[in-house]
Design a protein around this motif. Structure first.
Motif, PDB file in Angstrom:
ATOM      1  N   ASN A  73       0.790  -1.230   0.000  1.00  9.38           N
ATOM      2  CA  ASN A  73       0.000   0.000   0.000  1.00  9.38           C
ATOM      3  C   ASN A  73       0.829   1.291   0.000  1.00  9.38           C
ATOM      4  N   SER A  74       2.145   1.191   0.052  1.00  3.13           N
ATOM      5  CA  SER A  74       2.996   2.388  -0.106  1.00  3.13           C
ATOM      6  C   SER A  74       4.448   1.965  -0.320  1.00  3.13           C
ATOM      7  N   GLY A  75       5.256   2.916  -0.766  1.00  2.12           N
ATOM      8  CA  GLY A  75       6.694   2.667  -0.868  1.00  2.12           C
ATOM      9  C   GLY A  75       7.281   2.441   0.512  1.00  2.12           C
ATOM     10  N   ALA A  78       6.588  -1.036   1.436  1.00  2.00           N
ATOM     11  CA  ALA A  78       7.432  -1.958   0.653  1.00  2.00           C
ATOM     12  C   ALA A  78       8.828  -2.037   1.259  1.00  2.00           C
ATOM     13  N   LEU A  79       9.351  -0.888   1.706  1.00  2.00           N
ATOM     14  CA  LEU A  79      10.680  -0.892   2.320  1.00  2.00           C
ATOM     15  C   LEU A  79      10.637  -1.533   3.700  1.00  2.00           C
ATOM     16  N   ASP A  80       9.563  -1.292   4.430  1.00  2.00           N
ATOM     17  CA  ASP A  80       9.412  -1.907   5.750  1.00  2.00           C
ATOM     18  C   ASP A  80       9.373  -3.432   5.622  1.00  2.00           C
ATOM     19  N   THR A 100      17.907  10.774   2.689  1.00  2.00           N
ATOM     20  CA  THR A 100      17.014   9.635   2.500  1.00  2.00           C
ATOM     21  C   THR A 100      15.596  10.050   2.882  1.00  2.00           C
ATOM     22  N   PHE A 101      14.627   9.285   2.437  1.00  2.00           N
ATOM     23  CA  PHE A 101      13.272   9.460   2.962  1.00  2.00           C
ATOM     24  C   PHE A 101      13.273   8.877   4.382  1.00  2.00           C
ATOM     25  N   PRO A 102      12.512   9.428   5.310  1.00  2.00           N
ATOM     26  CA  PRO A 102      12.658   8.980   6.702  1.00  2.00           C
ATOM     27  C   PRO A 102      12.148   7.568   7.002  1.00  2.00           C
ATOM     28  N   THR A 103      11.076   7.137   6.319  1.00  2.00           N
ATOM     29  CA  THR A 103      10.408   5.905   6.766  1.00  2.00           C
ATOM     30  C   THR A 103      11.287   4.651   6.770  1.00  2.00           C
ATOM     31  N   PRO A 104      12.152   4.411   5.756  1.00  2.00           N
ATOM     32  CA  PRO A 104      12.973   3.197   5.870  1.00  2.00           C
ATOM     33  C   PRO A 104      13.911   3.236   7.071  1.00  2.00           C
TER      34      PRO A 104
HETATM   35  C1  PLP Z   1      13.163   7.985  -1.966  1.00  2.00           C
HETATM   36  C2  PLP Z   1      11.830   7.684  -1.346  1.00  2.00           C
HETATM   37  N1  PLP Z   1      11.720   6.600  -0.562  1.00  2.00           N
HETATM   38  C3  PLP Z   1      10.548   6.256   0.006  1.00  2.00           C
HETATM   39  C4  PLP Z   1       9.416   7.003  -0.192  1.00  2.00           C
HETATM   40  C5  PLP Z   1       8.122   6.584   0.451  1.00  2.00           C
HETATM   41  O1  PLP Z   1       7.167   6.232  -0.492  1.00  2.00           O
HETATM   42  P1  PLP Z   1       5.593   6.353  -0.120  1.00  2.00           P
HETATM   43  O2  PLP Z   1       5.237   7.799  -0.108  1.00  2.00           O
HETATM   44  O3  PLP Z   1       4.895   5.600  -1.207  1.00  2.00           O
HETATM   45  O4  PLP Z   1       5.423   5.716   1.217  1.00  2.00           O
HETATM   46  C6  PLP Z   1       9.478   8.150  -0.984  1.00  2.00           C
HETATM   47  C7  PLP Z   1       8.266   8.977  -1.169  1.00  2.00           C
HETATM   48  O5  PLP Z   1       8.224  10.011  -1.735  1.00  2.00           O
HETATM   49  C8  PLP Z   1      10.717   8.503  -1.576  1.00  2.00           C
HETATM   50  O6  PLP Z   1      10.834   9.594  -2.358  1.00  2.00           O
END
Ligand code: PLP
Length: 401
Positions: A73-75, A78-80, A100-104
């Motif tokens: 359901n989201s990037g 997917a990383l999680d 980096t994006f924070p969530t990973p």
């Molecule tokens: C480099 C990168 N990683 C991870 C994400 C997270 O993706 P999502 O917004 O689908 O959760 C983003 C979202 O913009 C991103 O730019």
């Protein structure tokens, strides 16, 4: 025909009015084909992942040339999923780029792993391989590679270092779908890779993301993590379920899972978007070239995006770092011209409030620190025409003159 609701409404009515028409950062390109695909799922009144998703996952895997794709359901999900499925020993270190994006990074921390932050390089915003190599210890087990804006640094060297030290690689390819290294698609180099199908990304299902892997066992684990932790073909995962009678066949929980499932209608829409991928890539490349050619003479003032010579990027956005001068003034000029901009991901993750006491930096991060003050990106979204991109370039040039 490339369409988004708002953008298309005023473009159809007024055409592009420089300064008045809002130049959006993203937006789902949504046409008749997507609408029909969604409606056909709605007619069946079926919401959960089913035949459209099976076809979508197969087509996604074929597009990249890997064995498995798992739609989520989201990037971020997917990383999680990827980080959980690697199942690294608690306390293991995972190297991440400062930009980096924070969530990973949150997923790394939530899985009792320790993020080690490495500075990125000007122009490609990619892990600096020298600092990466010096940051490795006996505890290091994995590297998160991020293609911020679709930019690619020396991926070959990072892969060599990973091999030499026996490290897993996860590719955050959320921004980079369509790019390649030595002719091989991004997203095919790590144990796992992930794309985002959020509205601003290369293909869109509104929200969404995909896990890719060549490893049969990891694919089964990733699917289970997405689906509440249960896996209907649990034999694939080779788990002992002998304590449960046959009635439990559909309720064997083989992984510590979550619910990361998207909707079947998103899969149906994704299939249409995937067919349009070449069209989107071409428009993005065109938009990149318009900005790049106009801004190139100002390279003494701007650090322009540049990938490694062995790489071919699909540019998600156009990242810029001011060598000197005031970013406030430049962003003010963009705002007045109705041009949307964004900071580049988290800037420097090691400085963000939720993260700064939870990550380790073995060396200073001067470029990512500069990014917090001097960097931003503008859209290359395929909905934007050459005329729109020329206006963006001229606005930037007037602001730095
Ligand atoms: C480099 C990168 N990683 C991870 C994400 C997270 O993706 P999502 O917004 O689908 O959760 C983003 C979202 O913009 C991103 O730019």
């Amino acid at each position: 025909v490339l369409l988004t609701r708002t953008y298309n409404a005023w473009m159809a009515k007024e055409g592009f009015i420089p300064g008045e028409s809002r130049i959006l950062y993203g937006g789902t390109l949504f046409g008749d084909e997507e609408r029909q695909a969604i409606e056909s799922v709605l007619e069946r009144n079926w919401w959960g992942l089913s035949t459209e998703n099976q076809a979508f996952e197969k087509e996604l895997a074929e597009t990249l040339g890997v064995k498995h794709a798992v739609f989520a359901n989201s990037g971020s999900s997917a990383l999680d999923i990827s980080i959980r499925a690697l199942d690294l020993e608690p306390g293991s270190e995972v190297i991440v780029p400062a930009c980096t994006f924070p969530t990973p990074v949150a997923s790394i921390i939530n899985n009792q792993l320790e993020p080690v932050v490495v500075d990125v390089e000007p122009g490609n915003y990619f892990l600096n391989p020298d600092i990466l190599e010096r940051s490795i210890t006996d505890k290091t087990k994995a590297i998160l590679v991020v293609y911020a804006a679709g930019a690619i640094g020396d991926l070959g060297r990072v892969l060599e270092i990973a091999q030499e030290h026996n490290l897993s690689v996860i590719e955050d390819n959320c921004d980079g779908l369509g790019g390649s290294w030595n002719g091989k698609p991004l997203g095919t180099f790590g144990e796992f890779s992930a794309i985002s199908t959020h509205a601003a990304h290369i293909i869109s299902t509104g929200e969404g993301g995909v896990v890719f892997t060549d490893n049969d066992k990891l694919a089964a684990v990733a699917t289970a993590i997405r689906d509440w932790g249960r896996h209907l073909n649990y034999e694939q995962q080779n788990v002992d379920h002998s304590e449960f009678p046959p009635e439990y066949a559909r309720y064997i929980y083989t992984s510590l899972g979550s619910n990361f499932k998207p909707l079947e209608l998103q899969a149906a829409m994704g299939r249409v978007q995937l067919r349009r991928l070449p069209e989107f890539l071409e428009a993005r490349e065109r938009n990149f070239q318009v900005l790049n050619e106009k801004l190139f003479p100002f390279s003494d003032r701007l650090i322009l995006p540049q990938s490694h010579p062995n790489a071919r990027s699909c540019w998600y956005t156009y990242p810029i770092t001011l060598r000197h001068g005031s970013r406030t003034e430049v962003l003010g000029a963009l705002d007045r011209a109705n041009i949307e901009w964004r900071p580049i991901l988290a800037g420097n993750i090691a400085r963000q409030p939720a993260y700064k006491s939870l990550v380790t930096c073995r060396e200073a991060t001067p470029f990512a620190d500069k990014m917090i003050h001097d960097s931003f990106w503008v859209s290359l979204h395929p909905q934007h025409s050459v005329e729109v991109m020329e206006f963006v370039a001229d606005t930037l040039i007037n602001a730095i003159r």
